[in-house]
Design a protein around this motif. Structure first.
Motif, mmCIF file in Angstrom:
data_model
loop_
_atom_site.group_PDB
_atom_site.id
_atom_site.type_symbol
_atom_site.label_atom_id
_atom_site.label_comp_id
_atom_site.label_asym_id
_atom_site.label_seq_id
_atom_site.Cartn_x
_atom_site.Cartn_y
_atom_site.Cartn_z
ATOM 1 N N LEU A 77 0.815 -1.219 0.000
ATOM 2 C CA LEU A 77 0.000 0.000 0.000
ATOM 3 C C LEU A 77 0.851 1.273 0.000
ATOM 4 C CD1 LEU A 77 -2.803 -1.129 2.467
ATOM 5 C CD2 LEU A 77 -2.988 -0.856 -0.020
ATOM 6 N N PHE A 78 1.902 1.303 0.809
ATOM 7 C CA PHE A 78 2.766 2.491 0.841
ATOM 8 C C PHE A 78 3.368 2.746 -0.537
ATOM 9 C CE2 PHE A 78 3.907 2.001 5.633
ATOM 10 C CZ PHE A 78 2.786 2.712 5.997
ATOM 11 N N TYR A 79 3.834 1.677 -1.193
ATOM 12 C CA TYR A 79 4.471 1.857 -2.498
ATOM 13 C C TYR A 79 3.449 2.260 -3.561
ATOM 14 C CZ TYR A 79 7.272 1.015 -6.662
ATOM 15 O OH TYR A 79 7.925 1.161 -7.872
ATOM 16 N N GLN A 80 2.290 1.649 -3.562
ATOM 17 C CA GLN A 80 1.302 1.920 -4.606
ATOM 18 C C GLN A 80 0.512 3.211 -4.383
ATOM 19 O OE1 GLN A 80 0.768 0.345 -7.638
ATOM 20 N NE2 GLN A 80 2.744 -0.453 -7.000
ATOM 21 N N GLU A 81 0.229 3.535 -3.124
ATOM 22 C CA GLU A 81 -0.667 4.662 -2.864
ATOM 23 C C GLU A 81 -0.029 5.818 -2.110
ATOM 24 O OE1 GLU A 81 -4.396 3.239 -1.371
ATOM 25 O OE2 GLU A 81 -4.402 1.580 -2.803
ATOM 26 N N GLY A 82 1.145 5.601 -1.553
ATOM 27 C CA GLY A 82 1.830 6.666 -0.841
ATOM 28 C C GLY A 82 1.787 6.487 0.662
ATOM 29 N N LEU A 83 2.743 7.070 1.331
ATOM 30 C CA LEU A 83 2.864 6.940 2.782
ATOM 31 C C LEU A 83 1.731 7.646 3.507
ATOM 32 C CD1 LEU A 83 6.700 7.655 3.162
ATOM 33 C CD2 LEU A 83 5.567 5.429 2.945
ATOM 34 N N ARG A 84 1.446 8.853 3.108
ATOM 35 C CA ARG A 84 0.443 9.647 3.813
ATOM 36 C C ARG A 84 -0.982 9.203 3.469
ATOM 37 N NH1 ARG A 84 4.295 9.999 6.480
ATOM 38 N NH2 ARG A 84 5.855 11.583 6.250
ATOM 39 N N ALA A 85 -1.192 8.739 2.239
ATOM 40 C CA ALA A 85 -2.534 8.359 1.801
ATOM 41 C C ALA A 85 -2.992 7.029 2.383
ATOM 42 C CB ALA A 85 -2.583 8.279 0.275
ATOM 43 N N THR A 86 -2.065 6.245 2.889
ATOM 44 C CA THR A 86 -2.389 4.917 3.417
ATOM 45 C C THR A 86 -2.588 5.003 4.923
ATOM 46 O OG1 THR A 86 -1.071 3.889 1.684
ATOM 47 C CG2 THR A 86 -1.603 2.529 3.595
ATOM 48 N N GLY A 87 -3.792 4.694 5.369
ATOM 49 C CA GLY A 87 -4.112 4.770 6.787
ATOM 50 C C GLY A 87 -3.861 3.460 7.527
ATOM 51 N N ILE A 88 -3.625 3.577 8.809
ATOM 52 C CA ILE A 88 -3.379 2.417 9.672
ATOM 53 C C ILE A 88 -4.584 1.472 9.665
ATOM 54 C CG2 ILE A 88 -3.029 1.696 12.069
ATOM 55 C CD1 ILE A 88 -0.536 2.897 10.741
ATOM 56 N N ASP A 89 -5.798 2.008 9.725
ATOM 57 C CA ASP A 89 -6.988 1.143 9.754
ATOM 58 C C ASP A 89 -7.067 0.262 8.517
ATOM 59 O OD1 ASP A 89 -7.745 2.079 12.227
ATOM 60 O OD2 ASP A 89 -9.101 3.609 11.420
ATOM 61 N N ARG A 90 -6.710 0.796 7.375
ATOM 62 C CA ARG A 90 -6.730 -0.007 6.147
ATOM 63 C C ARG A 90 -5.671 -1.105 6.216
ATOM 64 N NH1 ARG A 90 -5.953 1.827 -0.101
ATOM 65 N NH2 ARG A 90 -6.261 -0.253 -0.975
ATOM 66 N N ILE A 91 -4.488 -0.782 6.691
ATOM 67 C CA ILE A 91 -3.426 -1.781 6.810
ATOM 68 C C ILE A 91 -3.858 -2.891 7.760
ATOM 69 C CG2 ILE A 91 -1.052 -2.198 7.602
ATOM 70 C CD1 ILE A 91 -0.475 0.745 6.660
ATOM 71 N N ILE A 92 -4.456 -2.514 8.878
ATOM 72 C CA ILE A 92 -4.945 -3.504 9.846
ATOM 73 C C ILE A 92 -5.988 -4.405 9.195
ATOM 74 C CG2 ILE A 92 -6.282 -3.775 11.970
ATOM 75 C CD1 ILE A 92 -4.761 -1.243 13.013
ATOM 76 N N ALA A 93 -6.941 -3.812 8.511
ATOM 77 C CA ALA A 93 -8.016 -4.590 7.879
ATOM 78 C C ALA A 93 -7.469 -5.537 6.816
ATOM 79 C CB ALA A 93 -9.057 -3.655 7.276
ATOM 80 N N GLU A 94 -6.605 -5.035 5.949
ATOM 81 C CA GLU A 94 -6.108 -5.858 4.845
ATOM 82 C C GLU A 94 -5.095 -6.910 5.286
ATOM 83 O OE1 GLU A 94 -5.189 -4.089 1.090
ATOM 84 O OE2 GLU A 94 -6.807 -2.609 1.282
ATOM 85 N N SER A 95 -4.415 -6.667 6.394
ATOM 86 C CA SER A 95 -3.443 -7.662 6.874
ATOM 87 C C SER A 95 -4.113 -8.710 7.755
ATOM 88 C CB SER A 95 -2.291 -6.987 7.622
ATOM 89 O OG SER A 95 -2.762 -6.324 8.777
ATOM 90 N N GLY A 96 -5.352 -8.441 8.174
ATOM 91 C CA GLY A 96 -6.094 -9.409 8.975
ATOM 92 C C GLY A 96 -5.587 -9.571 10.389
#
Length: 192
Positions: free
Chosen positions: A23-42
């Protein structure tokens, strides 16, 4: 959560870092939120924060992992081609191989500096260190090829490589790589 055929899931830290890296590489550091990372990583929120107390800690882990992986790949490909062909412009071929990857979105370290602006940060320091290591490697390559003024050659190469990466990200045009070939050949002539 059960896993088919007794397979175990990757550890939570690995899943978090893999998801964040994508997500950081594709969408950017600032645009990627922690909640999304948590959800997608399970993983559970508590598990996330146990491994990465802050988003900055996760970004630092991403950049360090990206640095190791990219430098290992780049050095391996350049060394292999230089050993067989003995030409500095094989670097353009290696860059083109990277550009052809379906997920190519430029240099994570250039993107990091662009996002961080002029402020001093851990992320920016890692990006600067990555580029310093790349320049050191290019100087080593110039020495290996017997080119005089290897430090000057490395500086010239950094400008060409960085410009090539940014232009390719902006335009998607393969002719950028051809220009990279021509520029490397041009700067190599006065040194040989």
């Amino acid at each position: 959560m059960a896993h088919p055929q007794g397979k175990t899931a990757k550890p939570a830290r690995d899943r978090i870092l893999e998801t964040a890296s994508r997500l950081f590489y594709q969408e950017g550091l600032r645009a990627t939120g922690i909640d999304r990372i948590i959800a997608e990583s399970g993983v559970a929120k508590m598990s996330f924060y146990r491994h990465f107390p802050s988003k900055t800690d996760l970004i630092v882990a991403f950049l360090n992992a990206r640095h190791q992986r990219w430098m290992s790949w780049f050095k391996g490909e350049v060394d292999r081609r230089i050993d067989s062909e003995g030409r500095l412009d094989v670097i353009a071929e290696v860059l083109e191989e990277w550009f052809q990857q379906p997920d190519f979105r430029g240099c994570a370290f250039i993107n990091t500096v662009a996002e961080s602006g002029s402020s001093s940060s851990r992320e920016r320091e890692i990006a600067v260190q990555h580029k310093a290591e790349l320049a050191d490697y290019l100087e080593t390559v110039a020495r290996k090829l017997g080119l005089p003024e290897p430090a000057a050659m490395a500086e010239d190469m950094m400008v060409i490589i960085e410009g090539t990466i940014v232009r390719r990200q902006m335009t998607g045009d393969r002719r950028v790589t051809w220009a990279c070939h021509r520029l490397i050949q041009a700067i190599s002539r006065p040194y040989t």
